[in-house]
Design a protein around this motif. Structure first.
Motif, PDB file in Angstrom:
ATOM      1  N   LEU A 184       0.982  -1.519  -0.240  1.00  0.00           N
ATOM      2  CA  LEU A 184       0.193   0.030   0.440  1.00  0.00           C
ATOM      3  C   LEU A 184       0.770   1.219   0.206  1.00  0.00           C
ATOM      4  CD1 LEU A 184      -2.425  -1.082   2.853  1.00  0.00           C
ATOM      5  CD2 LEU A 184      -2.756  -1.331  -0.005  1.00  0.00           C
ATOM      6  N   LYS A 185       0.483   2.152  -1.524  1.00  0.00           N
ATOM      7  CA  LYS A 185       1.453   3.147  -1.358  1.00  0.00           C
ATOM      8  C   LYS A 185       1.406   4.241  -0.336  1.00  0.00           C
ATOM      9  CE  LYS A 185      -1.417   6.021  -4.467  1.00  0.00           C
ATOM     10  NZ  LYS A 185      -1.036   6.545  -5.461  1.00  0.00           N
ATOM     11  N   ASN A 186       0.736   4.704   0.425  1.00  0.00           N
ATOM     12  CA  ASN A 186       0.649   5.489   1.536  1.00  0.00           C
ATOM     13  C   ASN A 186       0.786   5.307   3.043  1.00  0.00           C
ATOM     14  OD1 ASN A 186       0.072   8.079  -0.807  1.00  0.00           O
ATOM     15  ND2 ASN A 186      -2.003   7.506  -0.515  1.00  0.00           N
ATOM     16  N   ILE A 187       1.265   3.754   3.061  1.00  0.00           N
ATOM     17  CA  ILE A 187       1.194   3.230   4.369  1.00  0.00           C
ATOM     18  C   ILE A 187       2.519   2.987   4.796  1.00  0.00           C
ATOM     19  CG2 ILE A 187       0.714   1.158   6.273  1.00  0.00           C
ATOM     20  CD1 ILE A 187      -1.989   2.833   5.315  1.00  0.00           C
ATOM     21  N   GLU A 188       2.961   3.444   5.570  1.00  0.00           N
ATOM     22  CA  GLU A 188       4.219   3.734   6.568  1.00  0.00           C
ATOM     23  C   GLU A 188       3.843   2.640   7.796  1.00  0.00           C
ATOM     24  OE1 GLU A 188       8.266   5.816   8.051  1.00  0.00           O
ATOM     25  OE2 GLU A 188       6.683   7.103   7.039  1.00  0.00           O
ATOM     26  N   LEU A 189       4.573   1.976   7.931  1.00  0.00           N
ATOM     27  CA  LEU A 189       4.652   1.225   9.553  1.00  0.00           C
ATOM     28  C   LEU A 189       5.585   0.828  10.086  1.00  0.00           C
ATOM     29  CD1 LEU A 189       2.953  -1.085  11.040  1.00  0.00           C
ATOM     30  CD2 LEU A 189       4.393  -2.864   9.454  1.00  0.00           C
ATOM     31  N   ILE A 190       5.738   1.152  11.581  1.00  0.00           N
ATOM     32  CA  ILE A 190       6.741   2.157  12.599  1.00  0.00           C
ATOM     33  C   ILE A 190       6.373   1.102  12.966  1.00  0.00           C
ATOM     34  CG2 ILE A 190       8.103   2.839  10.889  1.00  0.00           C
ATOM     35  CD1 ILE A 190       7.112   5.182  13.368  1.00  0.00           C
ATOM     36  N   SER A 191       7.681   1.031  14.707  1.00  0.00           N
ATOM     37  CA  SER A 191       7.507   0.444  15.560  1.00  0.00           C
ATOM     38  C   SER A 191       7.515   1.431  16.339  1.00  0.00           C
ATOM     39  CB  SER A 191       8.380  -0.508  15.785  1.00  0.00           C
ATOM     40  OG  SER A 191       9.077  -0.305  16.197  1.00  0.00           O
ATOM     41  N   ALA A 192       7.066   1.530  17.719  1.00  0.00           N
ATOM     42  CA  ALA A 192       6.819   2.881  18.662  1.00  0.00           C
ATOM     43  C   ALA A 192       8.268   3.182  19.212  1.00  0.00           C
ATOM     44  CB  ALA A 192       6.119   2.384  20.311  1.00  0.00           C
ATOM     45  N   SER A 193       9.233   2.337  19.034  1.00  0.00           N
ATOM     46  CA  SER A 193      11.140   2.116  19.704  1.00  0.00           C
ATOM     47  C   SER A 193      11.328   2.952  18.081  1.00  0.00           C
ATOM     48  CB  SER A 193      11.642   1.689  20.237  1.00  0.00           C
ATOM     49  OG  SER A 193      11.604   0.401  18.551  1.00  0.00           O
ATOM     50  N   ASN A 194      10.755   2.676  17.200  1.00  0.00           N
ATOM     51  CA  ASN A 194      11.383   4.108  16.106  1.00  0.00           C
ATOM     52  C   ASN A 194      11.016   5.664  15.805  1.00  0.00           C
ATOM     53  OD1 ASN A 194      13.307   2.579  15.464  1.00  0.00           O
ATOM     54  ND2 ASN A 194      12.230   0.517  14.702  1.00  0.00           N
ATOM     55  N   LEU A 195      10.201   5.655  16.127  1.00  0.00           N
ATOM     56  CA  LEU A 195       9.266   7.433  16.351  1.00  0.00           C
ATOM     57  C   LEU A 195      10.465   8.468  15.868  1.00  0.00           C
ATOM     58  CD1 LEU A 195       6.436   7.717  16.025  1.00  0.00           C
ATOM     59  CD2 LEU A 195       6.662   8.399  19.032  1.00  0.00           C
ATOM     60  N   ASN A 196       9.984   8.594  14.920  1.00  0.00           N
ATOM     61  CA  ASN A 196      10.618   9.776  14.968  1.00  0.00           C
ATOM     62  C   ASN A 196       9.363  11.298  13.682  1.00  0.00           C
ATOM     63  OD1 ASN A 196      10.922   9.630  11.078  1.00  0.00           O
ATOM     64  ND2 ASN A 196      10.783   7.649  11.922  1.00  0.00           N
ATOM     65  N   THR A 197      10.609  12.451  13.791  1.00  0.00           N
ATOM     66  CA  THR A 197       9.505  13.685  13.973  1.00  0.00           C
ATOM     67  C   THR A 197       9.046  13.710  12.021  1.00  0.00           C
ATOM     68  OG1 THR A 197      11.382  14.427  14.618  1.00  0.00           O
ATOM     69  CG2 THR A 197      10.006  16.190  13.622  1.00  0.00           C
ATOM     70  N   LEU A 198       9.823  13.339  10.927  1.00  0.00           N
ATOM     71  CA  LEU A 198      10.002  13.436   9.598  1.00  0.00           C
ATOM     72  C   LEU A 198       8.277  12.588   8.918  1.00  0.00           C
ATOM     73  CD1 LEU A 198      10.578  14.405   7.402  1.00  0.00           C
ATOM     74  CD2 LEU A 198      11.943  11.735   6.799  1.00  0.00           C
ATOM     75  N   SER A 199       8.931  10.530  10.119  1.00  0.00           N
ATOM     76  CA  SER A 199       6.977  10.660  10.166  1.00  0.00           C
ATOM     77  C   SER A 199       6.132  10.804   9.990  1.00  0.00           C
ATOM     78  CB  SER A 199       7.614   9.016  10.674  1.00  0.00           C
ATOM     79  OG  SER A 199       8.416   8.643  10.021  1.00  0.00           O
ATOM     80  N   LEU A 200       5.872  11.266  11.604  1.00  0.00           N
ATOM     81  CA  LEU A 200       4.708  12.279  11.907  1.00  0.00           C
ATOM     82  C   LEU A 200       4.303  13.472  10.862  1.00  0.00           C
ATOM     83  CD1 LEU A 200       5.502  12.276  16.044  1.00  0.00           C
ATOM     84  CD2 LEU A 200       3.796  10.192  14.119  1.00  0.00           C
ATOM     85  N   LEU A 201       5.526  13.770  10.965  1.00  0.00           N
ATOM     86  CA  LEU A 201       4.939  15.448  10.145  1.00  0.00           C
ATOM     87  C   LEU A 201       4.109  15.259   8.589  1.00  0.00           C
ATOM     88  CD1 LEU A 201       8.387  17.318  10.299  1.00  0.00           C
ATOM     89  CD2 LEU A 201       5.978  18.419  11.107  1.00  0.00           C
TER      90      LEU A 201
END
Length: 215
Positions: free
Chosen positions: A177-194
């Motif tokens: 799925l092109k619009n989905i990004e899966l990350i774990s909570a321990s790898n949370l970062n500013t760029l993904s959230l923005l």
């Protein structure tokens, strides 16, 4: 100056129905704009992505050039000591780039504050789905799409899925799925959230965020 903010969420099950429990997230956020902190964290993130392997050769590293091309005087031409001079075609490069490691330091408290401020700013775009990690027991994209449809998630927008642990079925179900990004909570970062227009969280991921990033 930082102030404490509380966000309360009612989770949904994988069928999109509200549960009889709630989850609270306590965040320390900046009273004024935190854009400068986000900018610093983004610069740190981008600089850590750089390979830093670009390289050029100086005149001493280029092969050849040991013989003097012509004698010093009497030819009428400009004097030359090597055909690998930077002035010559095929010669060395003056002040060219060399391999280097770029590292920008950001204090741990600043990074935590940036992430908490950003999470608070995105509070209206967060959906909590109970047991998402184990809700998909086999790698089927169709199953994940059904969960998103039941929970009213718009797949035309950028969606960030934050889980406690990336299970193999969930990872394989979302990778096409092109619009989905899966990350774990321990790898949370500013760029993904923005980048995310909508954020999917699980209760286990909330516990990890509290433990890692919140005081």
């Amino acid at each position: 100056m930082t102030i404490q903010k509380f966000i309360k969420y009612i989770p949904l099950d994988v069928n999109g129905k509200q549960l009889d429990q709630s989850h609270e997230l306590k965040l320390n956020v900046l009273e004024n704009s935190g854009n400068y902190l986000l900018h610093k964290d983004l610069l740190r993130h981008y600089s850590s992505q750089r390979q830093g392997t670009v390289s050029t050769k100086t005149r001493s590293e280029v092969r050849g050039g040991g013989r003097k091309p012509w004698r010093q005087k009497g030819t009428g031409r400009a004097r030359a000591g090597s055909n690998r001079s930077p002035l010559w075609k095929g010669g060395g490069v003056i002040f060219g780039p060399k391999p280097k490691k770029v590292f920008l330091k950001l204090n741990k408290k600043e990074r935590r504050l940036a992430l908490q401020t950003l999470l608070y700013n995105k509070k209206n775009n967060i959906v909590i789905i109970e047991n998402l990690e184990n809700g998909i027991d086999e790698p089927k994209t169709k199953k994940f799409l059904k969960i998103c449809q039941d929970c009213n998630i718009n797949l035309e927008q950028k969606i960030l899925v934050i889980v406690s642990k990336k299970t193999i079925p969930l990872k394989l179900s979302t990778q096409n799925l092109k619009n989905i990004e899966l990350i774990s909570a321990s790898n949370l970062n500013t760029l993904s959230l923005l980048k995310a227009k909508q954020i999917i969280l699980t209760p286990l991921a909330i516990n990890d965020i509290k433990e890692i990033y919140c005081d």
